[in-house]
Design a protein around this motif. Structure first.
Motif, mmCIF file in Angstrom:
data_model
loop_
_atom_site.group_PDB
_atom_site.id
_atom_site.type_symbol
_atom_site.label_atom_id
_atom_site.label_comp_id
_atom_site.label_asym_id
_atom_site.label_seq_id
_atom_site.Cartn_x
_atom_site.Cartn_y
_atom_site.Cartn_z
ATOM 1 N N ILE A 201 0.828 -1.212 0.000
ATOM 2 C CA ILE A 201 0.000 0.000 0.000
ATOM 3 C C ILE A 201 0.860 1.259 0.000
ATOM 4 C CG2 ILE A 201 -1.800 1.276 1.237
ATOM 5 C CD1 ILE A 201 -2.814 -1.383 2.328
ATOM 6 N N PHE A 202 1.746 1.380 0.992
ATOM 7 C CA PHE A 202 2.507 2.623 1.137
ATOM 8 C C PHE A 202 3.376 2.889 -0.091
ATOM 9 C CE2 PHE A 202 5.556 5.620 2.905
ATOM 10 C CZ PHE A 202 4.777 6.388 3.754
ATOM 11 N N GLN A 203 4.102 1.873 -0.559
ATOM 12 C CA GLN A 203 4.978 2.087 -1.714
ATOM 13 C C GLN A 203 4.200 2.252 -3.015
ATOM 14 O OE1 GLN A 203 7.910 -1.210 -1.261
ATOM 15 N NE2 GLN A 203 9.408 0.435 -1.154
ATOM 16 N N GLU A 204 2.968 1.790 -3.029
ATOM 17 C CA GLU A 204 2.145 2.028 -4.212
ATOM 18 C C GLU A 204 1.771 3.494 -4.331
ATOM 19 O OE1 GLU A 204 1.109 -0.100 -6.748
ATOM 20 O OE2 GLU A 204 2.692 -1.350 -5.850
ATOM 21 N N VAL A 205 1.525 4.132 -3.194
ATOM 22 C CA VAL A 205 1.167 5.559 -3.196
ATOM 23 C C VAL A 205 2.419 6.427 -3.251
ATOM 24 C CG1 VAL A 205 -0.022 7.386 -1.911
ATOM 25 C CG2 VAL A 205 -0.959 5.061 -1.933
ATOM 26 N N PHE A 206 3.488 5.968 -2.588
ATOM 27 C CA PHE A 206 4.749 6.723 -2.547
ATOM 28 C C PHE A 206 5.864 5.824 -3.101
ATOM 29 C CE2 PHE A 206 2.206 8.373 1.054
ATOM 30 C CZ PHE A 206 2.124 9.710 0.693
ATOM 31 N N PRO A 207 6.057 5.798 -4.414
ATOM 32 C CA PRO A 207 7.027 4.869 -5.020
ATOM 33 C C PRO A 207 8.470 5.102 -4.583
ATOM 34 C CG PRO A 207 5.498 5.737 -6.676
ATOM 35 C CD PRO A 207 5.277 6.530 -5.425
ATOM 36 N N ASN A 208 8.803 6.304 -4.114
ATOM 37 C CA ASN A 208 10.172 6.600 -3.684
ATOM 38 C C ASN A 208 10.353 6.450 -2.174
ATOM 39 O OD1 ASN A 208 11.017 7.292 -6.330
ATOM 40 N ND2 ASN A 208 10.116 9.330 -6.087
ATOM 41 N N ALA A 209 9.437 5.741 -1.543
ATOM 42 C CA ALA A 209 9.442 5.617 -0.085
ATOM 43 C C ALA A 209 10.619 4.779 0.406
ATOM 44 C CB ALA A 209 8.137 4.989 0.392
ATOM 45 N N THR A 210 10.900 4.940 1.692
ATOM 46 C CA THR A 210 11.845 4.076 2.386
ATOM 47 C C THR A 210 11.306 3.819 3.783
ATOM 48 O OG1 THR A 210 14.189 3.723 2.883
ATOM 49 C CG2 THR A 210 13.288 5.896 3.407
ATOM 50 N N SER A 211 11.881 2.836 4.466
ATOM 51 C CA SER A 211 11.471 2.528 5.833
ATOM 52 C C SER A 211 12.674 2.645 6.756
ATOM 53 C CB SER A 211 10.880 1.115 5.912
ATOM 54 O OG SER A 211 11.847 0.144 5.542
ATOM 55 N N LEU A 212 12.420 3.139 7.971
ATOM 56 C CA LEU A 212 13.462 3.271 8.978
ATOM 57 C C LEU A 212 13.109 2.380 10.161
ATOM 58 C CD1 LEU A 212 13.857 7.174 8.995
ATOM 59 C CD2 LEU A 212 15.214 5.499 7.704
ATOM 60 N N ASP A 213 13.997 1.475 10.510
ATOM 61 C CA ASP A 213 13.808 0.623 11.677
ATOM 62 C C ASP A 213 14.271 1.408 12.899
ATOM 63 O OD1 ASP A 213 13.834 -1.277 13.692
ATOM 64 O OD2 ASP A 213 14.577 -2.878 12.401
ATOM 65 N N VAL A 214 13.308 1.751 13.783
ATOM 66 C CA VAL A 214 13.627 2.618 14.922
ATOM 67 C C VAL A 214 13.405 1.880 16.250
ATOM 68 C CG1 VAL A 214 13.276 4.789 13.707
ATOM 69 C CG2 VAL A 214 11.317 3.666 14.765
ATOM 70 N N GLN A 215 13.793 0.613 16.267
ATOM 71 C CA GLN A 215 13.784 -0.199 17.482
ATOM 72 C C GLN A 215 12.379 -0.415 18.050
ATOM 73 O OE1 GLN A 215 16.657 1.150 20.393
ATOM 74 N NE2 GLN A 215 18.328 1.187 18.913
ATOM 75 N N GLY A 216 11.682 -1.369 17.467
ATOM 76 C CA GLY A 216 10.335 -1.704 17.909
ATOM 77 C C GLY A 216 9.254 -1.081 17.072
ATOM 78 N N ASN A 217 9.605 -0.134 16.250
ATOM 79 C CA ASN A 217 8.686 0.487 15.294
ATOM 80 C C ASN A 217 9.398 0.665 13.969
ATOM 81 O OD1 ASN A 217 7.425 1.117 17.933
ATOM 82 N ND2 ASN A 217 6.031 2.370 16.740
ATOM 83 N N TRP A 218 8.621 0.865 12.931
ATOM 84 C CA TRP A 218 9.125 1.358 11.656
ATOM 85 C C TRP A 218 8.531 2.744 11.434
ATOM 86 C CZ3 TRP A 218 9.114 -2.360 6.826
ATOM 87 C CH2 TRP A 218 10.203 -3.253 6.930
ATOM 88 N N ILE A 219 9.356 3.666 10.979
ATOM 89 C CA ILE A 219 8.867 4.934 10.437
ATOM 90 C C ILE A 219 8.954 4.832 8.919
ATOM 91 C CG2 ILE A 219 9.236 7.416 10.244
ATOM 92 C CD1 ILE A 219 8.263 6.768 12.974
#
Length: 234
Positions: free
Chosen positions: A204-222
């Motif tokens: 879903i997220f990358q379909e709307v934002f094709p240039n997206a990235t994810s950050l692993d912030v220790q117990g969550n993703w931003i």
């Protein structure tokens, strides 16, 4: 009228908080039946039964994300906060990262707004406008745009399903200024969280934002709508 004076706990309670969590105030509401402020390590923390909503400059989800964001690349100074907590986002951006933003915060629970004003926002120089409303409905009729949107909406430890759809992400995309950035906080603690967040990000997220990235912030993703603003690692 001037700003409300920031609430201060007795000095002995602040010292004690470095040894154990110290209860400060309970403010249960219809939205959050177990809502309370405590102090840990000299900092105010807002919690529910199963989640920490806010923890001043130690709210690591966004703290770690902000360390990796190149703020100089943002196109303006207007920030939309979806979910206020105890105001950790503006607290960190002003005090830790020395950013002078203008904030519009949308929060469903009036008790959360009361606590944020009492224990955090009144101590800031940055302007913070708070709106008590359902963020899903409110964002549908917003005609402003923002350089930065921080999405941090949970009911206890669950993101309501309405905020996990492509159509809602498209609403947020339309609220971004050209070159603006959405930071979307998701749980990433246990196998179920990881499976659900990875599926949401990929499908879903990358379909709307094709240039997206994810950050692993220790117990969550931003989830970051525009990976180009990520400047370095934690």
């Amino acid at each position: 009228m001037g700003k409300r004076r920031l609430m201060e706990v007795p000095r002995w309670k602040r010292w004690l908080s470095y040894l154990t969590e110290v209860h400060v105030e309970s403010a249960p509401s219809e939205v959050n039946p177990h809502l309370y402020v405590s102090m840990r390590n000299g900092r105010y923390q807002l919690s529910t039964a199963n989640a920490i909503y806010s923890y001043e400059d130690l709210y690591t989800n966004f703290l770690y994300a902000f360390r990796q964001i190149d703020f100089a690349r943002l196109p303006g100074r207007d920030v939309l906060l979806l979910g206020l907590g105890l105001g950790s986002v503006p607290v960190m951006l002003e005090r830790v990262f020395k950013q002078d933003f203008n904030y519009l915060a949308v929060e469903l629970d009036p008790h959360v707004i009361y606590l944020a004003n009492t224990y955090a926002l009144s101590g800031l120089s940055s302007p913070v406008t708070t709106i008590c409303a359902d963020a899903f409905a409110y964002t549908q009729q917003l005609d402003e745009t923002f350089a930065l949107i921080c999405m941090d909406i949970f009911l206890d430890d669950v993101i309501p399903t309405a905020f996990l759809t492509a159509s809602y992400l498209e609403t947020l995309r339309d609220l971004l200024q050209p070159g603006g950035v959405l930071l979307y906080n998701c749980l990433y603690r246990n196998p179920e969280d990881k499976r659900d967040t990875e599926a949401f990000y990929t499908n879903i997220f990358q379909e709307v934002f094709p240039n997206a990235t994810s950050l692993d912030v220790q117990g969550n993703w931003i989830l970051v709508s525009e990976g180009g603003v990520v400047s370095h690692t934690c």
